[in-house]
Write an enzyme that holds these catalytic residues in place. Structure first.
Site, mmCIF file in Angstrom:
data_model
loop_
_atom_site.group_PDB
_atom_site.id
_atom_site.type_symbol
_atom_site.label_atom_id
_atom_site.label_comp_id
_atom_site.label_asym_id
_atom_site.label_seq_id
_atom_site.Cartn_x
_atom_site.Cartn_y
_atom_site.Cartn_z
ATOM 1 N N CYS A 1 -14.833 22.767 -22.193
ATOM 2 C CA CYS A 1 -14.073 22.032 -23.279
ATOM 3 C C CYS A 1 -14.494 20.431 -23.294
ATOM 4 O O CYS A 1 -14.318 19.937 -24.488
ATOM 5 C CB CYS A 1 -12.524 22.168 -22.734
ATOM 6 S SG CYS A 1 -12.147 21.465 -21.045
ATOM 7 N N HIS B 1 -8.374 19.912 -18.458
ATOM 8 C CA HIS B 1 -8.608 20.601 -19.809
ATOM 9 C C HIS B 1 -8.791 19.514 -20.726
ATOM 10 O O HIS B 1 -8.013 18.428 -20.607
ATOM 11 C CB HIS B 1 -7.643 21.659 -20.422
ATOM 12 C CG HIS B 1 -8.037 22.046 -21.766
ATOM 13 N ND1 HIS B 1 -9.199 22.827 -21.857
ATOM 14 C CD2 HIS B 1 -7.591 21.910 -23.001
ATOM 15 C CE1 HIS B 1 -9.294 23.080 -23.045
ATOM 16 N NE2 HIS B 1 -8.178 22.636 -23.845
#
Length: 1234
Positions: A50, A305
């Protein structure tokens, strides 16, 4: 919430076992989904990328960077097709970036892939799954690009766009001499702690001065003495694009741990950098920068994330913020008591408005209407308004049907641009959307922001950026661009602008291919597999329908489009059955244990198959609607045949009772009275006891009262497989004894340490207990132990205490100056008093051993300096081991007593390689392979008792000298599960990473003794990786190169022989299935089964595949996965998958995840419930192996259990976390182009 959890979902049952191969439906691989309404493409996450996706999207939405990269043609960068040629200099990283940017701009897919790009980085699968810091990646990626572009016209790309300079000045207060130093930067790193925002941080860095005075004077070179001075820093040169990295992560020196700073930190959408610059005579616009990207981190300092907020500078996407007015203006709940419920326009509008993007398939619209309103379109509106699809077509002013009529949406006044026209350059429609966006002033009317979260792209407003000022989810990197940078008009809303011609052609061809694949997939997804049961070929027997002849002649498979009507289906069947005469009635039938039963007749020839609720794999009975074989047939759920087990005592001819219990199956209609059991059992009267639990271990028998004898079997709660016990009226009642287990535990507080005398000196005592607390110093315990053991006082200078683990192994000596708590010594544990001093703070205490097959406690010991090189350490260990030669290398043993990564670099020090005291190093024979080569141990794999291989199906194979394969003698006993893993070591093989898998197979055939196996061709070998001494990952595609499999540095490969070539697709899963033998705790030999997971890794799909393979009804099998490490079976039940399907959840359960973790090579046990209704899947061998496990030393057993446990990203609650290992560094490998 979950409905009836254990209710059978008969609508999803498909019984392909009746009728093979009349017509089969080919499953096509699902093409990637098209772009959503934003017309922007995301990037798929490879597991932990990510951070990479967020940075790549930022670079992609930097048009100047993207176009500068596009300007480099193949004459400078080379061609990707030539990357494997030895003499070709192909700059792979910029070429892959060009291709990725072209896909993000032009390819009609929801998300692009970065696999090719990360392969060009030289990353393995481990690196793609590991999280890294995006700020670190930004610097490393820019460095890799600069190296890749050396010698091209783009050599200064990074320097031109992102390079800036800072000047640090020190001004002497006496002579006013200025001493200055210039620094370059690609990004500005600013503090977050104790700072209110970005402007405050820049003020502290580039406006405020640091004063040198009093005790902190500055030495002036001109004055040649200590003087007062002032130090300051200024921005000398500003780049066109300014990158700001926020120092969110800090270290707490009190708690000795890292933490994330989550306090409020503001940053402006537009910033004036003039106060922070050295020169201020330029035009003010030269210092104005606009924010265009914010990379956001959600989580803590050890994981999380990333996603990114991006400003669409070129207006490439469709931006429309969903206003409150777009919410459903009709409340479904308020309609139920109002007149609007009679208006289908209002009802359908309310249902569609509650769907995401106001879009729904026509098939689901009727189901949603029934679910949310309790109203069926056919019953409520069809008579007056006609079919649903026709009604939608007639009201085109409100509803917009897709071209194929499969989906419907609400027609808006200013609709968003269609997905299929995502490359349109119609600027007028774009500007109309921008002007209508709420809450935007004239200056920000075109500020279209998007939240790009891996594959998902959503529009947001500028005010949403304020939510990322603070918290666990907050801004981490900021990207600004000069406000003077204006885009040319032809670039606006034009994704083809400045894209090279060869990439335009490639993307256009890819879009055409995608369109074709989607059309094929749409056709495949709309095809139903129907099983036609022909009435003339059936007879009514024992309460149900059964085929007269063979199943193949009685059942025909038909593939039919679900969008067609029931009348079309009837006409197609008429054409297939030329012999049919008279009326044709189509009815839905289901397989039950007693046979085939008809449930409902299909009416409404103008309705589509979806509207009449026909499911894929449905069984359709074709008959005249009255009788079958001259017998009138009752239909419906009420008269469903039940197969019950009747138990009663056997009687002699004279009427005397015998002790033997007779069990016989009988079929009864569900609406028959319970009292009919007496007639079936030929008993005039008595007592009836029922057991509907179906459990053999916990039977619960209930007597049926006399007044309930008139109730039906269904009213009594009986179902297929239930048991009924018929007793004479005066029989004795036998009760069931219950077993009761008790447990107790206790706990004693421990305030002592046990010290054992291991100095090999005579003493009256062998061990003593020393009173201590967690704060007691180790030195005091050692001195006290020497006194109580009555040993010589000289030992105080030449002894140490070493912990003893549960296996009796001596661990690394404990430092004298530490407390028990600091040394992590638990109260009540044992310490050994040993000769020799403990290592100093600059020394390492290491264990070492020879080979890989070692037992804990057999290692040798050595104390070395931490600055010692690997080469010298290897030499010392070889001398202590008395091993000859220099063809050895060192590997660090991991926590499960296996050889880990080799210690690369002979001149590297142990400290640089992060070797710590207590580590175990292994002396492994053989030098490390050259760069670009792999040293691969090859094993021969032969599952014992496995069919589908070179040996006979019932006989395991063995090696023979010179005779190829020969069968070992067996007694014909059924094989037990699992088939023991038989791995025969063939030898090591050096092979290039660029070699194909077929080359490895060919080379492996030359090894001894595999040359004696006489395998005809490499295609008859199946390759697996070896993990934990078992076959692990299946290697497919013989022509694929070894480095593309990302095997790591020390792969092991095992080869399995095949009888014939196999072609496994990317969605195929290879499983070992074994049928359980009734009344024996054993299984038949294993058989390979290939499962196509194109439609998902669902329980229902697997159960259906296994049922088809064994030609059994899907409701009459049970399956379980075998875990050989634990000798346990885990049943794979279907109720959760049925609930998922019934609730229409977007995210279905998958067998790839917990608790099954299904993969290639797993063993699946199959139980035929028609002949075996036991709940147990285990075998006698499982019980024996579990007992052996209990006898293993506790330490070894724990290590084995940990080895076999699947890793998880999230620790279970209450489990103490393990110490975190050193973080892996991030790197990108680039070739030399100088």
């Amino acid at each position: 919430m979950f409905g009836d959890l254990f209710e059978e979902d008969y609508s999803s049952v498909s019984n392909n076992q009746y009728g093979k191969g009349k017509k089969l439906k080919n499953k096509a691989l699902e093409p990637p989904a098209p772009r959503e309404f934003t017309n922007l493409s995301g990037i798929r996450n490879q597991g932990g990328t990510c951070y990479l996706n967020s940075l790549l999207q930022t670079l992609h939405f930097t048009p100047e960077f993207r176009e500068a990269l596009f300007s480099l043609g193949p004459e400078e960068l080379g061609f990707l097709e030539d990357k494997d040629k030895p003499d070709a200099k192909v700059r792979i990283i910029p070429l892959q970036l060009q291709r990725l940017f072209a896909q993000l701009l032009l390819l009609d897919q929801e998300a692009a892939s970065t696999v090719e790009l990360t392969n060009s980085f030289g990353w393995t699968s481990d690196e793609e799954m590991r999280q890294h810091d995006v700020q670190e990646l930004n610097r490393i990626l820019f460095s890799a690009l600069e190296t890749s572009l050396v010698g091209t016209s783009g050599h200064d790309l990074i320097n031109r766009l992102y390079h800036g300079t800072i000047v640090n000045q020190v001004v002497c207060n006496e002579c006013k001499n200025i001493s200055e130093k210039q620094e370059d930067f690609l990004d500005l790193t600013v503090a977050v702690k104790n700072v209110s925002g970005l402007e405050d941080a820049l003020w502290n860095m580039y406006v405020e001065e640091e004063v040198f005075d009093y005790d902190n004077l500055y030495h002036c070179g001109t004055c040649d003495r200590l003087v007062k001075a002032a130090k300051s820093a200024k921005l000398r040169k500003l780049p066109p694009f300014l990158t700001v990295s926020l120092l969110r992560f800090n270290f707490d020196f009190v708690k000795c741990e890292r933490y994330k700073e989550t306090s409020s930190y503001t940053f402006p959408l537009r910033i004036n950098l003039k106060p922070f610059c050295e020169q201020s005579e330029l035009d003010d616009l030269e210092y104005i920068y606009d924010l265009f990207s914010v990379i956001i981190h959600k989580g803590g300092c050890y994981g999380g994330h990333y996603h990114v907020y991006i400003k669409d500078v070129d207006h490439l996407g469709n931006w429309q913020f969903k206003q409150e007015e777009s919410k459903p203006d009709v409340n479904l709940k308020t309609l139920q008591n109002e007149e609007e419920i009679d208006d289908p326009l209002v009802i359908l509008q309310a249902v569609i408005l509650q769907e995401e993007n106001n879009l729904i398939s026509v098939d689901q619209l009727g189901q949603k209407l029934l679910k949310k309103m309790g109203i069926s379109w056919n019953k409520k509106y069809r008579k007056q308004h006609g079919p649903l699809k026709k009604f939608l077509q007639l009201h085109s002013q409100m509803f917009l049907l897709s071209s194929d009529g499969s989906t419907v949406s609400l027609l808006k006044k200013d609709p968003v641009q269609s997905k299929s026209d995502f490359q349109s350059t119609d600027q007028q429609s774009f500007h109309s959307l921008a002007l209508e966006a709420p809450g935007l002033s004239d200056s920000t009317a075109c500020s279209h922001w998007f939240d790009i979260n891996d594959s998902k792209v959503q529009p947001i407003q500028e005010k949403d950026i304020e939510q990322q000022f603070q918290g666990k989810e907050s801004a981490y990197m900021l990207f600004y661009r000069k406000s003077q940078l204006q885009r040319p008009p032809e670039a606006l809303a034009n994704p083809r602008y400045r894209v090279p011609c060869h990439l335009l052609k490639e993307m256009d061809a890819a879009n055409i291919e995608l369109k074709v694949k989607r059309a094929e997939c749409d056709s495949a997804n709309n095809d139903f597999e129907l099983h036609l049961h022909l009435g003339p070929h059936y007879r009514f027997f024992n309460g149900a329908l059964h085929p007269v002849t063979s199943q193949a002649e009685s059942v025909w498979d038909l593939t039919f489009d679900k969008r067609k009507t029931l009348g079309d289906l009837r006409q197609s069947i008429f054409q297939l059955l030329e012999f049919w005469e008279g009326d044709m009635v189509l009815s839905v039938a289901k397989h039950v244990p007693a046979g085939l039963h008809i449930y409902q007749t299909l009416d409404g020839d103008e309705l589509s198959l979806c509207e009449v609720d026909i499911a894929d794999g449905e069984d359709i009975f074709v008959w005249n609607g009255m009788e079958v074989g001259g017998v009138q047939i009752e239909t419906g759920i009420d008269c469903e045949p039940l197969l019950l087990n009747i138990l009663h005592l056997e009687s002699s001819g004279e009427g005397k009772k015998r002790g033997r219990l007779i069990e016989s199956p009988h079929v009864f209609p569900a609406n028959a009275e319970v009292g009919t059991v007496f007639t079936a059992a030929a008993i005039p009267a008595g007592i009836i006891l029922v057991n509907s639990t179906g459990s053999a271990d916990e039977e619960s028998w209930t007597a049926v009262p006399e007044e309930d004898m008139k109730k039906t079997f269904r009213e009594q709660g009986l179902r297929n497989g239930s048991s009924i016990l018929v007793q004479p009226p005066n029989s004795e009642d036998r009760s069931v004894l219950l077993k009761e287990g008790k447990w107790m535990n206790g706990m004693n507080e421990i305030d002592w340490i046990q010290v054992k005398n291991l100095c090999q000196l005579e003493s009256e005592e062998k061990q003593v207990k020393i009173s201590a607390t967690i704060h007691t110093v180790v030195f005091d315990i050692r001195i006290k132990a020497i006194k109580e053991l009555k040993l010589m006082k000289d030992l105080a200078e030449n002894s140490c205490l070493r912990p003893i683990d549960r296996n009796g192994k001596l661990l690394c000596p404990v430092p004298d100056g530490s407390t028990l708590k600091e040394a992590e010594v638990k109260m009540g544990s044992s310490l050994g008093l040993c000769l020799g001093k403990a290592p100093t703070s600059s020394q390492l205490f290491l264990f070492f051993a020879w080979g890989t097959n070692i037992q804990p406690g057999t290692e040798m010991e050595v104390i070395v300096e931490e600055t010692l090189s690997v080469k010298d350490c290897l030499k010392i260990m070889l001398e202590k081991s008395s091993l000859p030669g220099d063809a050895w290398h060192l590997r660090k043993m991991d926590w499960c007593y296996e050889a880990g990564e080799p210690l690369c670099g002979e001149d590297a020090t142990l400290q640089e390689l992060r070797i710590c005291s207590g580590d175990t190093l292994l002396l492994i024979e053989g030098k490390l392979p050259l760069p670009g080569f792999l040293k691969v141990p090859i094993w021969w794999y032969q599952p014992r008792g496995h069919s589908g291989h070179w040996e006979s199906q019932d006989q395991p194979c063995t090696f023979s000298q010179g005779n190829g394969w020969r069968a070992a003698s067996t007694q014909g006993a059924p094989g037990h599960v699992p088939a023991e893993v038989s791995l025969v070591y063939l030898g090591d093989m050096d092979i290039s990473e660029d070699a194909a898998l077929v080359d490895l197979k060919s080379q492996a055939r030359t090894l001894t003794p595999s040359s004696e196996l006489a395998v005809p061709a490499p295609a008859l070998l199946r390759a697996w990786t070896v993990e934990s001494r078992r076959p692990g990952r299946l290697l497919r595609t013989d022509r694929q190169r070894l480095k593309e499999y990302k095997l790591g540095r020390r792969p092991e490969i095992c080869l399995e022989p095949l009888q014939e070539e196999e072609q496994l697709g990317p969605q195929d899963v290879l499983l070992r299935t074994q049928m359980r033998i009734p009344e024996e705790r054993a299984y038949a030999p294993a058989v390979d089964l290939v499962w196509d997971t194109t439609r998902g890794w669902t329980t229902g799909s697997l159960r259906q595949r296994v049922a088809d393979f064994y030609s059994l009804p899907v409701e009459k099998i049970e399956i379980a996965k075998y875990f050989p490490e634990k000798f346990e079976w885990l049943p794979i039940s279907s109720w959760n998958q049925q609930i998922t399907k019934r609730k229409k959840k977007k995210k279905q359960d998958t067998l790839q995840g917990a608790p099954y973790y299904l993969k290639d090579g797993d063993t699946i046990g199959v139980k035929n419930l028609l002949v075996d209704d036991s709940d147990d899947f285990s075998t006698a061998r499982d019980d024996a192996e579990k007992e052996k496990q209990e006898l293993l030393p506790r330490g070894k057993r724990d290590s084995q259990e940990v080895l076999c446990t699947q890793s998880s990203d999230i620790s279970s609650a209450g489990t103490p976390a393990r110490p975190r290992g050193p973080e892996a560094s991030l790197s990108i490998h680039v070739g030399s182009f100088r």
